[in-house]
Motif scaffolding. Structure first.
Motif: not given
Length: 128
Positions: A62-80
């Protein structure tokens, strides 16, 4: 290297649990709230260890899934943010670099706060 030590510690724990279980083979009475049964202690020890491992493993997944989701959100934010910087006018005079406008300093402060919050979310050391 950290994963290797965790694997070694897990194997040592499994070995000690197995030895402890093999030594204790007597039957014990277990109260299940609605019934009482007699179970060999070896099965009880191994069963409880297995249930504990499943709980810890589930939390880790669960924790790894949550961190991957946060990582994806931050990558989208950086791209934006990179896209918004690329679309901004490129003409910058060096005279204006020394004086930062209030909007830019607020934006920098917000980025700093976001990065601190992301570090706190991903760095829960000492907690289960």
């Amino acid at each position: 290297m950290k994963m290797q030590w965790a694997l070694i510690a897990g194997l040592v724990f499994a070995l000690l649990t197995g030895i402890f279980a093999v030594i204790n083979v007597d039957s014990v009475q277990v109260n299940l709230l609605f019934n009482t049964v007699r179970v060999p202690l070896i099965l009880l020890i191994l069963g409880c260890t297995l249930i504990g491992g499943i709980i810890v493993g589930s939390y880790g997944i669960y924790r790894q899934y949550r961190l991957q989701r946060e990582n994806k959100r931050l990558h989208l934010r950086v791209a934006e943010l990179e896209a918004s910087v690329a679309s901004a006018p490129a003409s910058v005079s060096y005279d204006n670099l020394d004086s930062v406008s209030p909007n830019e300093s607020e934006y920098d402060q917000q980025l700093h706060n976001d990065s601190i919050q992301a570090q706190h979310k991903g760095n829960n050391t000492g907690t289960l």
